[in-house]
Design an enzyme around this catalytic site. Structure first.
Site, short mmCIF file in Angstrom:
data_model
loop_
_atom_site.label_atom_id
_atom_site.label_comp_id
_atom_site.label_asym_id
_atom_site.label_seq_id
_atom_site.Cartn_x
_atom_site.Cartn_y
_atom_site.Cartn_z
N HIS A 41 -5.65 -5.34 -4.54
CA HIS A 41 -5.48 -5.45 -3.09
C HIS A 41 -4.26 -6.34 -2.86
CE1 HIS A 41 -6.02 -6.46 1.10
NE2 HIS A 41 -6.13 -7.74 0.79
N CYS A 111 -4.21 -0.69 1.65
CA CYS A 111 -3.48 -1.95 1.80
C CYS A 111 -2.15 -1.93 1.07
CB CYS A 111 -4.35 -3.10 1.29
SG CYS A 111 -4.89 -2.89 -0.43
#
Length: 546
Positions: A41, A111
Protein backbone atom coordinates in the site's frame (compact mmCIF):
# COMPACT_ATOMS: atom_id res chain seq x y z
CA UNK A 1 5.27 29.11 0.66
CA UNK A 2 6.90 30.42 -2.50
CA UNK A 3 6.72 28.04 -5.42
CA UNK A 4 10.39 28.58 -6.25
CA UNK A 5 11.48 27.07 -2.93
CA UNK A 6 10.35 23.55 -3.74
CA UNK A 7 8.63 21.09 -1.39
CA UNK A 8 9.80 17.53 -0.80
CA UNK A 9 7.60 14.73 -2.14
CA UNK A 10 7.95 11.36 -0.41
CA UNK A 11 6.44 7.96 -1.09
CA UNK A 12 5.36 6.02 2.00
CA UNK A 13 5.35 2.28 1.35
CA UNK A 14 3.44 -0.09 3.64
CA UNK A 15 3.27 -3.89 3.64
CA UNK A 16 -0.33 -4.84 4.40
CA UNK A 17 0.87 -8.29 5.54
CA UNK A 18 3.48 -6.79 7.90
CA UNK A 19 6.19 -9.01 6.44
CA UNK A 20 4.24 -12.26 6.51
CA UNK A 21 3.65 -12.39 2.74
CA UNK A 22 7.19 -13.67 2.12
CA UNK A 23 6.60 -16.50 4.61
CA UNK A 24 3.19 -17.68 3.43
CA UNK A 25 2.67 -20.42 0.81
CA UNK A 26 1.90 -19.12 -2.64
CA UNK A 27 -1.32 -21.13 -2.68
CA UNK A 28 -2.65 -18.90 0.10
CA UNK A 29 -1.72 -15.64 -1.59
CA UNK A 30 -2.78 -16.83 -5.04
CA UNK A 31 0.20 -15.27 -6.75
CA UNK A 32 0.63 -17.89 -9.48
CA UNK A 33 3.88 -19.26 -8.06
CA UNK A 34 5.66 -15.90 -8.02
CA UNK A 35 7.75 -14.91 -5.02
CA UNK A 36 5.99 -12.12 -3.12
CA UNK A 37 7.81 -9.92 -0.62
CA UNK A 38 4.72 -8.04 0.47
CA UNK A 39 1.27 -6.73 -0.46
CA UNK A 40 2.03 -3.07 -0.89
CA UNK A 41 0.00 0.00 0.00
CA UNK A 42 1.46 3.39 -0.93
CA UNK A 43 0.76 7.00 -0.06
CA UNK A 44 2.21 10.32 -1.17
CA UNK A 45 3.45 12.68 1.53
CA UNK A 46 3.67 16.36 0.62
CA UNK A 47 2.95 19.63 2.39
CA UNK A 48 3.25 17.74 5.69
CA UNK A 49 0.22 15.54 4.88
CA UNK A 50 -0.12 11.93 3.77
CA UNK A 51 -2.51 11.39 0.83
CA UNK A 52 -3.78 7.96 -0.19
CA UNK A 53 -6.69 6.19 -1.87
CA UNK A 54 -8.80 3.36 -0.56
CA UNK A 55 -12.36 2.18 -0.13
CA UNK A 56 -13.21 5.48 1.56
CA UNK A 57 -12.01 7.53 -1.39
CA UNK A 58 -9.12 9.99 -1.33
CA UNK A 59 -7.99 10.54 2.25
CA UNK A 60 -5.36 12.60 4.01
CA UNK A 61 -3.85 12.38 7.48
CA UNK A 62 -0.71 13.32 9.32
CA UNK A 63 2.33 11.45 7.92
CA UNK A 64 2.39 7.94 9.36
CA UNK A 65 -0.97 8.53 11.03
CA UNK A 66 -2.81 5.51 9.62
CA UNK A 67 -3.53 2.35 11.55
CA UNK A 68 -0.66 0.72 9.70
CA UNK A 69 1.77 2.67 11.86
CA UNK A 70 5.21 3.68 10.52
CA UNK A 71 5.81 2.96 6.83
CA UNK A 72 7.80 -0.10 5.76
CA UNK A 73 9.93 2.18 3.60
CA UNK A 74 10.15 5.86 2.60
CA UNK A 75 11.42 6.91 -0.83
CA UNK A 76 12.11 10.49 -1.88
CA UNK A 77 10.39 11.06 -5.24
CA UNK A 78 11.70 14.58 -5.75
CA UNK A 79 10.54 18.14 -5.16
CA UNK A 80 7.40 19.89 -6.33
CA UNK A 81 6.87 23.51 -7.22
CA UNK A 82 3.10 23.20 -7.50
CA UNK A 83 1.48 25.85 -5.24
CA UNK A 84 -0.38 24.41 -2.24
CA UNK A 85 -3.81 25.70 -3.25
CA UNK A 86 -3.35 24.41 -6.81
CA UNK A 87 -2.53 20.99 -5.37
CA UNK A 88 -5.62 21.09 -3.13
CA UNK A 89 -7.80 21.87 -6.17
CA UNK A 90 -6.14 19.01 -8.07
CA UNK A 91 -6.80 16.51 -5.26
CA UNK A 92 -10.40 17.68 -5.06
CA UNK A 93 -10.71 17.05 -8.80
CA UNK A 94 -9.34 13.51 -8.53
CA UNK A 95 -11.54 12.70 -5.54
CA UNK A 96 -14.72 13.72 -7.32
CA UNK A 97 -13.94 12.12 -10.71
CA UNK A 98 -11.65 9.13 -11.20
CA UNK A 99 -10.84 8.33 -7.57
CA UNK A 100 -14.19 8.24 -5.84
CA UNK A 101 -14.93 5.66 -3.16
CA UNK A 102 -17.20 3.77 -5.59
CA UNK A 103 -14.43 3.56 -8.23
CA UNK A 104 -11.96 1.79 -5.92
CA UNK A 105 -10.88 -1.67 -7.10
CA UNK A 106 -8.30 -3.53 -5.06
CA UNK A 107 -6.30 -4.67 -8.09
CA UNK A 108 -7.38 -2.61 -11.09
CA UNK A 109 -7.76 0.87 -9.55
CA UNK A 110 -6.08 1.17 -6.18
CA UNK A 111 -3.80 3.20 -3.93
CA UNK A 112 -0.76 2.52 -6.11
CA UNK A 113 -2.44 3.88 -9.22
CA UNK A 114 -3.42 6.97 -7.25
CA UNK A 115 0.09 7.47 -5.86
CA UNK A 116 1.60 7.05 -9.32
CA UNK A 117 -0.72 9.69 -10.81
CA UNK A 118 -0.23 12.19 -8.00
CA UNK A 119 3.56 11.72 -8.14
CA UNK A 120 3.54 12.50 -11.86
CA UNK A 121 1.50 15.65 -11.24
CA UNK A 122 3.76 16.89 -8.44
CA UNK A 123 7.23 16.19 -9.79
CA UNK A 124 7.08 13.94 -12.87
CA UNK A 125 8.12 10.85 -10.89
CA UNK A 126 6.73 7.33 -11.22
CA UNK A 127 6.22 4.56 -8.69
CA UNK A 128 8.86 1.81 -8.65
CA UNK A 129 7.72 -0.99 -10.95
CA UNK A 130 7.80 -3.52 -8.13
CA UNK A 131 4.94 -1.75 -6.38
CA UNK A 132 2.15 -1.46 -8.94
CA UNK A 133 0.13 -3.34 -9.83
CA UNK A 134 0.17 -6.43 -7.63
CA UNK A 135 1.93 -9.37 -9.31
CA UNK A 136 -1.17 -11.44 -10.08
CA UNK A 137 -4.93 -11.63 -9.38
CA UNK A 138 -6.22 -12.61 -5.97
CA UNK A 139 -9.36 -14.64 -5.62
CA UNK A 140 -12.39 -12.80 -4.13
CA UNK A 141 -11.98 -14.33 -0.65
CA UNK A 142 -8.28 -13.39 -0.67
CA UNK A 143 -9.18 -9.78 -1.49
CA UNK A 144 -11.33 -9.34 1.60
CA UNK A 145 -8.61 -8.93 4.22
CA UNK A 146 -6.54 -6.22 2.49
CA UNK A 147 -9.72 -4.47 1.31
CA UNK A 148 -11.10 -4.29 4.83
CA UNK A 149 -7.76 -3.03 6.11
CA UNK A 150 -7.59 -0.30 3.48
CA UNK A 151 -11.15 0.80 4.28
CA UNK A 152 -10.21 1.41 7.91
CA UNK A 153 -6.68 2.78 7.68
CA UNK A 154 -7.37 6.03 9.51
CA UNK A 155 -9.38 6.53 12.70
CA UNK A 156 -12.64 8.43 11.95
CA UNK A 157 -11.64 11.45 14.04
CA UNK A 158 -8.44 11.89 11.99
CA UNK A 159 -9.93 11.50 8.49
CA UNK A 160 -10.14 14.25 5.93
CA UNK A 161 -11.85 12.56 2.99
CA UNK A 162 -12.14 14.46 -0.27
CA UNK A 163 -15.18 12.85 -1.82
CA UNK A 164 -18.47 13.76 -3.47
CA UNK A 165 -20.03 16.33 -1.23
CA UNK A 166 -16.53 17.25 -0.02
CA UNK A 167 -16.61 16.75 3.71
CA UNK A 168 -13.76 17.79 5.95
CA UNK A 169 -13.32 17.91 9.65
CA UNK A 170 -12.72 21.53 10.58
CA UNK A 171 -9.19 20.95 11.75
CA UNK A 172 -8.27 19.39 8.40
CA UNK A 173 -9.58 22.15 6.13
CA UNK A 174 -7.20 23.59 3.51
CA UNK A 175 -7.27 26.90 5.43
CA UNK A 176 -6.19 25.11 8.60
CA UNK A 177 -3.35 23.33 6.81
CA UNK A 178 -2.27 26.60 5.19
CA UNK A 179 -2.23 28.27 8.60
CA UNK A 180 -0.20 25.39 10.00
CA UNK A 181 2.27 25.71 7.14
CA UNK A 182 2.61 29.45 7.80
CA UNK A 183 3.14 28.88 11.52
CA UNK A 184 5.77 26.25 10.78
CA UNK A 185 7.48 28.58 8.30
CA UNK A 186 7.53 31.36 10.92
CA UNK A 187 8.97 28.97 13.51
CA UNK A 188 11.68 27.77 11.11
CA UNK A 189 12.44 31.32 9.99
CA UNK A 190 12.68 32.45 13.60
CA UNK A 191 15.07 29.62 14.42
CA UNK A 192 17.10 30.45 11.30
CA UNK A 193 17.21 34.09 12.31
CA UNK A 194 18.47 33.18 15.77
CA UNK A 195 21.20 31.09 14.17
CA UNK A 196 22.06 33.99 11.88
CA UNK A 197 22.28 36.25 14.91
CA UNK A 198 24.75 33.94 16.57
CA UNK A 199 26.78 33.68 13.36
CA UNK A 200 26.82 37.45 12.92
CA UNK A 201 27.82 38.00 16.54
CA UNK A 202 30.71 35.58 16.11
CA UNK A 203 31.82 37.34 12.93
CA UNK A 204 31.65 40.73 14.59
CA UNK A 205 33.65 39.38 17.51
CA UNK A 206 36.32 37.99 15.17
CA UNK A 207 36.45 41.25 13.26
CA UNK A 208 36.76 43.19 16.50
CA UNK A 209 39.62 40.98 17.66
CA UNK A 210 41.43 41.53 14.35
CA UNK A 211 40.88 45.28 14.63
CA UNK A 212 42.13 45.27 18.21
CA UNK A 213 45.22 43.30 17.24
CA UNK A 214 45.98 45.69 14.41
CA UNK A 215 45.50 48.70 16.67
CA UNK A 216 47.88 47.25 19.28
CA UNK A 217 50.56 46.80 16.61
CA UNK A 218 50.14 50.39 15.53
CA UNK A 219 50.44 51.60 19.13
CA UNK A 220 53.62 49.58 19.58
CA UNK A 221 55.09 51.02 16.42
CA UNK A 222 54.20 54.61 17.38
CA UNK A 223 54.00 55.04 21.18
CA UNK A 224 51.70 57.74 22.54
CA UNK A 225 52.79 60.65 24.78
CA UNK A 226 53.15 59.85 28.50
CA UNK A 227 50.33 62.20 29.50
CA UNK A 228 47.84 60.57 27.13
CA UNK A 229 44.77 59.23 28.85
CA UNK A 230 44.00 56.88 25.98
CA UNK A 231 44.73 53.20 26.57
CA UNK A 232 44.15 50.14 24.44
CA UNK A 233 41.38 49.11 26.79
CA UNK A 234 39.56 52.46 26.89
CA UNK A 235 39.97 53.37 23.22
CA UNK A 236 38.45 50.18 21.87
CA UNK A 237 34.95 50.70 20.43
CA UNK A 238 33.36 48.49 23.05
CA UNK A 239 29.88 49.42 21.99
CA UNK A 240 30.33 48.31 18.37
CA UNK A 241 29.25 44.70 18.66
CA UNK A 242 26.52 45.40 21.19
CA UNK A 243 24.99 48.08 19.00
CA UNK A 244 25.13 45.81 15.98
CA UNK A 245 23.38 42.99 17.79
CA UNK A 246 20.78 45.36 19.26
CA UNK A 247 19.99 46.55 15.76
CA UNK A 248 18.80 43.08 14.78
CA UNK A 249 15.00 42.61 14.60
CA UNK A 250 13.40 41.20 17.72
CA UNK A 251 11.68 37.82 17.44
CA UNK A 252 8.25 39.26 18.16
CA UNK A 253 8.74 41.80 15.35
CA UNK A 254 9.74 39.00 12.98
CA UNK A 255 6.66 36.98 13.95
CA UNK A 256 4.36 39.90 13.22
CA UNK A 257 6.07 40.52 9.89
CA UNK A 258 5.60 36.91 8.78
CA UNK A 259 7.96 34.18 7.55
CA UNK A 260 8.91 35.87 4.31
CA UNK A 261 9.98 39.00 6.19
CA UNK A 262 11.92 36.86 8.66
CA UNK A 263 13.76 35.13 5.86
CA UNK A 264 14.52 38.45 4.19
CA UNK A 265 15.75 39.97 7.44
CA UNK A 266 18.00 36.98 8.08
CA UNK A 267 19.41 37.19 4.55
CA UNK A 268 20.13 40.90 4.91
CA UNK A 269 22.24 40.25 8.01
CA UNK A 270 24.62 37.87 6.26
CA UNK A 271 28.11 38.89 5.24
CA UNK A 272 28.29 39.49 1.52
CA UNK A 273 31.03 36.89 1.12
CA UNK A 274 28.70 34.04 2.25
CA UNK A 275 27.37 31.84 -0.56
CA UNK A 276 23.68 32.28 -1.26
CA UNK A 277 21.17 30.16 -3.12
CA UNK A 278 21.17 31.00 -6.79
CA UNK A 279 17.89 32.66 -7.80
CA UNK A 280 15.91 31.29 -10.67
CA UNK A 281 16.96 32.84 -13.96
CA UNK A 282 14.01 34.75 -15.45
CA UNK A 283 12.62 32.90 -18.48
CA UNK A 284 12.00 34.54 -21.81
CA UNK A 285 8.23 34.78 -22.20
CA UNK A 286 5.94 36.90 -24.34
CA UNK A 287 3.43 38.76 -22.19
CA UNK A 288 2.25 41.17 -24.87
CA UNK A 289 -0.75 38.99 -25.62
CA UNK A 290 -4.30 40.02 -24.70
CA UNK A 291 -6.36 37.05 -23.58
CA UNK A 292 -9.67 38.84 -24.05
CA UNK A 293 -8.81 39.80 -27.64
CA UNK A 294 -7.61 36.29 -28.45
CA UNK A 295 -10.84 34.81 -27.11
CA UNK A 296 -12.91 37.21 -29.23
CA UNK A 297 -10.94 36.16 -32.32
CA UNK A 298 -11.55 32.50 -31.53
CA UNK A 299 -15.27 33.05 -30.95
CA UNK A 300 -15.50 34.91 -34.26
CA UNK A 301 -13.57 32.19 -36.10
CA UNK A 302 -16.03 29.61 -34.74
CA UNK A 303 -19.08 31.45 -36.05
CA UNK A 304 -20.96 29.07 -38.32
CA UNK A 305 -19.18 26.01 -36.89
CA UNK A 306 -21.58 23.43 -35.49
CA UNK A 307 -20.77 22.83 -31.83
CA UNK A 308 -22.33 20.32 -29.48
CA UNK A 309 -23.82 21.38 -26.18
CA UNK A 310 -20.72 20.28 -24.32
CA UNK A 311 -18.47 22.16 -26.74
CA UNK A 312 -20.50 25.35 -26.31
CA UNK A 313 -20.16 24.94 -22.57
CA UNK A 314 -16.39 24.48 -22.94
CA UNK A 315 -16.21 27.69 -24.99
CA UNK A 316 -18.07 29.52 -22.22
CA UNK A 317 -15.67 28.01 -19.66
CA UNK A 318 -12.73 29.36 -21.64
CA UNK A 319 -14.27 32.81 -21.55
CA UNK A 320 -14.75 32.58 -17.76
CA UNK A 321 -11.17 31.42 -17.27
CA UNK A 322 -9.36 33.65 -19.75
CA UNK A 323 -11.51 36.80 -19.86
CA UNK A 324 -13.36 36.85 -16.53
CA UNK A 325 -10.28 35.62 -14.66
CA UNK A 326 -11.97 32.73 -12.88
CA UNK A 327 -9.85 29.84 -11.55
CA UNK A 328 -9.10 26.68 -13.50
CA UNK A 329 -11.92 24.94 -11.63
CA UNK A 330 -14.33 26.37 -14.21
CA UNK A 331 -12.76 24.17 -16.90
CA UNK A 332 -14.74 20.93 -17.03
CA UNK A 333 -13.60 17.42 -17.83
CA UNK A 334 -14.55 17.83 -21.51
CA UNK A 335 -12.60 21.04 -22.03
CA UNK A 336 -9.45 19.45 -23.42
CA UNK A 337 -11.50 17.19 -25.67
CA UNK A 338 -12.93 20.41 -27.11
CA UNK A 339 -9.42 21.90 -27.52
CA UNK A 340 -8.25 18.68 -29.16
CA UNK A 341 -11.04 18.91 -31.72
CA UNK A 342 -10.23 22.54 -32.51
CA UNK A 343 -6.59 21.63 -33.14
CA UNK A 344 -7.07 18.40 -35.06
CA UNK A 345 -10.36 18.66 -36.95
CA UNK A 346 -9.28 19.16 -40.58
CA UNK A 347 -12.68 20.60 -41.46
CA UNK A 348 -11.96 23.65 -39.32
CA UNK A 349 -10.04 26.64 -40.62
CA UNK A 350 -6.42 27.50 -39.90
CA UNK A 351 -7.68 30.64 -38.17
CA UNK A 352 -9.50 28.47 -35.62
CA UNK A 353 -6.34 26.56 -34.79
CA UNK A 354 -4.17 29.68 -34.56
CA UNK A 355 -6.72 31.46 -32.35
CA UNK A 356 -7.00 28.38 -30.11
CA UNK A 357 -3.23 28.22 -29.67
CA UNK A 358 -2.96 31.93 -28.93
CA UNK A 359 -5.67 31.58 -26.31
CA UNK A 360 -3.61 28.79 -24.75
CA UNK A 361 -0.52 31.02 -24.90
CA UNK A 362 -2.40 33.62 -22.85
CA UNK A 363 -3.58 30.91 -20.42
CA UNK A 364 0.02 29.73 -20.06
CA UNK A 365 0.96 32.92 -18.21
CA UNK A 366 -1.40 32.04 -15.35
CA UNK A 367 -0.08 30.14 -12.34
CA UNK A 368 -2.95 27.64 -12.16
CA UNK A 369 -2.54 26.56 -15.79
CA UNK A 370 -0.82 23.41 -14.46
CA UNK A 371 -4.24 22.05 -13.47
CA UNK A 372 -5.38 22.40 -17.07
CA UNK A 373 -2.22 20.67 -18.30
CA UNK A 374 -2.71 17.71 -16.01
CA UNK A 375 -6.24 17.17 -17.30
CA UNK A 376 -4.35 16.02 -20.38
CA UNK A 377 -2.39 13.33 -18.51
CA UNK A 378 -4.14 10.47 -20.33
CA UNK A 379 -4.74 11.68 -23.89
CA UNK A 380 -1.70 13.97 -24.20
CA UNK A 381 -3.60 15.96 -26.79
CA UNK A 382 -1.55 19.15 -26.42
CA UNK A 383 1.93 17.71 -26.82
CA UNK A 384 0.83 15.11 -29.37
CA UNK A 385 -0.21 18.08 -31.48
CA UNK A 386 3.04 19.91 -30.67
CA UNK A 387 5.08 16.88 -31.79
CA UNK A 388 3.56 17.27 -35.29
CA UNK A 389 3.86 21.05 -35.31
CA UNK A 390 6.54 21.21 -38.01
CA UNK A 391 4.04 19.84 -40.55
CA UNK A 392 1.58 22.65 -39.86
CA UNK A 393 1.30 26.05 -41.60
CA UNK A 394 3.74 28.72 -40.45
CA UNK A 395 1.15 30.70 -38.48
CA UNK A 396 0.31 27.58 -36.46
CA UNK A 397 3.99 26.87 -35.87
CA UNK A 398 4.46 30.35 -34.45
CA UNK A 399 1.42 30.08 -32.20
CA UNK A 400 2.40 26.61 -30.98
CA UNK A 401 5.96 27.69 -30.14
CA UNK A 402 4.52 30.70 -28.31
CA UNK A 403 2.46 28.41 -26.07
CA UNK A 404 5.53 26.39 -25.04
CA UNK A 405 7.60 29.52 -24.40
CA UNK A 406 4.96 31.06 -22.16
CA UNK A 407 4.55 27.85 -20.17
CA UNK A 408 7.98 28.62 -18.68
CA UNK A 409 6.48 31.61 -16.87
CA UNK A 410 5.59 29.39 -13.90
CA UNK A 411 7.69 26.66 -12.35
CA UNK A 412 4.96 23.98 -12.24
CA UNK A 413 4.03 24.32 -15.93
CA UNK A 414 7.69 24.40 -17.01
CA UNK A 415 8.27 21.19 -15.03
CA UNK A 416 5.37 19.63 -16.95
CA UNK A 417 7.06 20.39 -20.28
CA UNK A 418 10.16 18.47 -19.20
CA UNK A 419 8.54 15.30 -17.82
CA UNK A 420 10.40 12.18 -19.02
CA UNK A 421 7.55 9.69 -18.42
CA UNK A 422 6.74 7.95 -21.71
CA UNK A 423 3.36 7.67 -23.43
CA UNK A 424 2.05 6.42 -26.76
CA UNK A 425 0.72 8.59 -29.59
CA UNK A 426 0.01 7.50 -33.16
CA UNK A 427 2.09 4.35 -32.65
CA UNK A 428 5.09 6.31 -31.34
CA UNK A 429 6.62 6.29 -27.87
CA UNK A 430 6.91 9.91 -26.79
CA UNK A 431 7.43 11.99 -23.67
CA UNK A 432 6.77 15.60 -22.80
CA UNK A 433 10.43 16.53 -23.02
CA UNK A 434 10.83 14.86 -26.41
CA UNK A 435 7.87 16.78 -27.86
CA UNK A 436 9.15 20.03 -26.33
CA UNK A 437 12.64 19.39 -27.71
CA UNK A 438 11.34 18.71 -31.20
CA UNK A 439 9.44 22.00 -31.32
CA UNK A 440 12.49 23.81 -29.92
CA UNK A 441 14.95 22.41 -32.47
CA UNK A 442 12.65 22.96 -35.44
CA UNK A 443 11.87 26.54 -34.42
CA UNK A 444 15.50 27.43 -33.72
CA UNK A 445 16.59 26.36 -37.18
CA UNK A 446 13.65 27.89 -39.02
CA UNK A 447 14.26 30.42 -41.78
CA UNK A 448 11.33 32.47 -40.49
CA UNK A 449 12.65 35.27 -38.22
CA UNK A 450 9.64 35.24 -35.88
CA UNK A 451 9.68 31.49 -35.43
CA UNK A 452 13.45 31.52 -34.91
CA UNK A 453 13.05 34.17 -32.23
CA UNK A 454 10.53 31.95 -30.44
CA UNK A 455 12.79 28.93 -30.89
CA UNK A 456 15.85 30.60 -29.39
CA UNK A 457 13.74 31.79 -26.46
CA UNK A 458 12.45 28.27 -25.91
CA UNK A 459 16.00 26.88 -26.16
CA UNK A 460 17.19 29.39 -23.56
CA UNK A 461 14.31 28.50 -21.23
CA UNK A 462 14.94 24.77 -21.48
CA UNK A 463 18.70 24.91 -21.02
CA UNK A 464 18.85 27.49 -18.24
CA UNK A 465 16.23 25.75 -16.13
CA UNK A 466 17.73 24.00 -13.11
CA UNK A 467 16.73 20.34 -13.47
CA UNK A 468 18.10 16.93 -12.65
CA UNK A 469 20.82 15.82 -15.04
CA UNK A 470 18.86 12.69 -15.95
CA UNK A 471 16.24 14.85 -17.66
CA UNK A 472 18.78 16.01 -20.24
CA UNK A 473 20.48 12.66 -20.79
CA UNK A 474 18.58 11.91 -24.01
CA UNK A 475 18.12 15.41 -25.42
CA UNK A 476 21.38 17.21 -24.59
CA UNK A 477 23.12 16.16 -27.77
CA UNK A 478 20.11 16.97 -29.95
CA UNK A 479 19.79 20.45 -28.45
CA UNK A 480 23.54 21.07 -28.66
CA UNK A 481 23.66 20.06 -32.33
CA UNK A 482 20.86 22.51 -33.09
CA UNK A 483 22.72 25.27 -31.25
CA UNK A 484 25.94 24.64 -33.15
CA UNK A 485 24.02 24.74 -36.43
CA UNK A 486 22.40 27.98 -35.32
CA UNK A 487 25.81 29.51 -34.59
CA UNK A 488 26.87 28.84 -38.18
CA UNK A 489 24.08 31.11 -39.48
CA UNK A 490 25.50 34.41 -38.12
CA UNK A 491 22.73 35.07 -35.61
CA UNK A 492 21.89 38.46 -34.14
CA UNK A 493 23.40 39.51 -30.81
CA UNK A 494 20.22 38.59 -28.93
CA UNK A 495 19.99 35.17 -30.55
CA UNK A 496 23.73 34.67 -30.11
CA UNK A 497 23.40 35.40 -26.39
CA UNK A 498 20.53 32.94 -26.01
CA UNK A 499 22.43 30.29 -27.97
CA UNK A 500 25.71 30.65 -26.07
CA UNK A 501 23.86 30.75 -22.73
CA UNK A 502 22.05 27.54 -23.59
CA UNK A 503 25.22 25.87 -24.88
CA UNK A 504 27.10 26.79 -21.70
CA UNK A 505 24.39 25.16 -19.55
CA UNK A 506 24.21 22.05 -21.70
CA UNK A 507 28.00 21.71 -21.61
CA UNK A 508 27.77 21.75 -17.81
CA UNK A 509 25.05 19.06 -17.87
CA UNK A 510 26.67 16.63 -20.32
CA UNK A 511 30.24 15.49 -21.03
CA UNK A 512 29.26 14.88 -24.67
CA UNK A 513 28.48 18.52 -25.45
CA UNK A 514 32.05 19.88 -25.06
CA UNK A 515 33.26 17.11 -27.38
CA UNK A 516 30.63 18.11 -29.93
CA UNK A 517 31.81 21.71 -29.79
CA UNK A 518 35.35 20.55 -30.59
CA UNK A 519 34.37 18.08 -33.32
CA UNK A 520 31.49 19.87 -35.05
CA UNK A 521 32.18 23.54 -34.45
CA UNK A 522 32.10 26.39 -35.04
CA UNK A 523 34.53 27.53 -32.38
CA UNK A 524 32.48 29.80 -30.07
CA UNK A 525 35.59 31.96 -29.57
CA UNK A 526 35.12 33.45 -33.04
CA UNK A 527 32.17 35.42 -31.66
CA UNK A 528 34.21 37.15 -28.97
CA UNK A 529 33.75 40.90 -29.00
CA UNK A 530 30.08 40.78 -29.98
CA UNK A 531 29.05 41.97 -26.50
CA UNK A 532 30.18 41.60 -22.92
CA UNK A 533 27.36 39.22 -22.01
CA UNK A 534 28.13 36.99 -25.00
CA UNK A 535 31.81 36.95 -24.04
CA UNK A 536 30.89 35.81 -20.52
CA UNK A 537 28.95 32.85 -21.91
CA UNK A 538 31.75 31.96 -24.33
CA UNK A 539 34.17 31.90 -21.39
CA UNK A 540 31.91 29.39 -19.63
CA UNK A 541 31.80 27.19 -22.73
CA UNK A 542 35.55 27.28 -23.30
CA UNK A 543 36.23 26.25 -19.69
CA UNK A 544 34.36 23.03 -20.40
CA UNK A 545 35.88 22.54 -23.85
CA UNK A 546 39.44 22.81 -22.56
Amino acid sequence: MAAEEGVNVDLYIYDLTNGFASLLPQSILGMSGQHVEGVWHTAVVVYEREFFYGGGGVTSCAPGGTQLGPPHQVERLGQTFVPFQVFVDYIQGLATTTYTAAAFRLLEHNCNHFSDEVAQFLCGARLPKRLAPHPAPLTPPQCCAPSALLDALVPPQAQAVYASGVRHSRQESPEFRTLNCQIEEARVASAALEQRRSTLAEKLARKERRREKKRRKMLQAEPQAPDSTTTPETSAPVGGMAEAVEALPREEEVSRAGPSSAAAAAADLLDLDEPRAKPREPPIVFKDIDGAQEYERLAKALEGVELSGEEKQSLDELQQYLVAGEGSWVLGDEFLAFISRLLNDSSLSEEVRVSTLRCLAACALREDVSLLLHQDRRQHALLSYAHRLEDRPLAEQRAGALVLCNLFENVSSSEWLLYISEWEANGQTLSNIRATTKVCVHSCLSEDPELRDLGTALMYNIATKEVKTVVFDEVCVELAMALLQLLQSAPSEEHLYRATSALARLAAHSHDVPQLVCLVGPDPAVYRGTSQRVDEQIDLIMKRVK
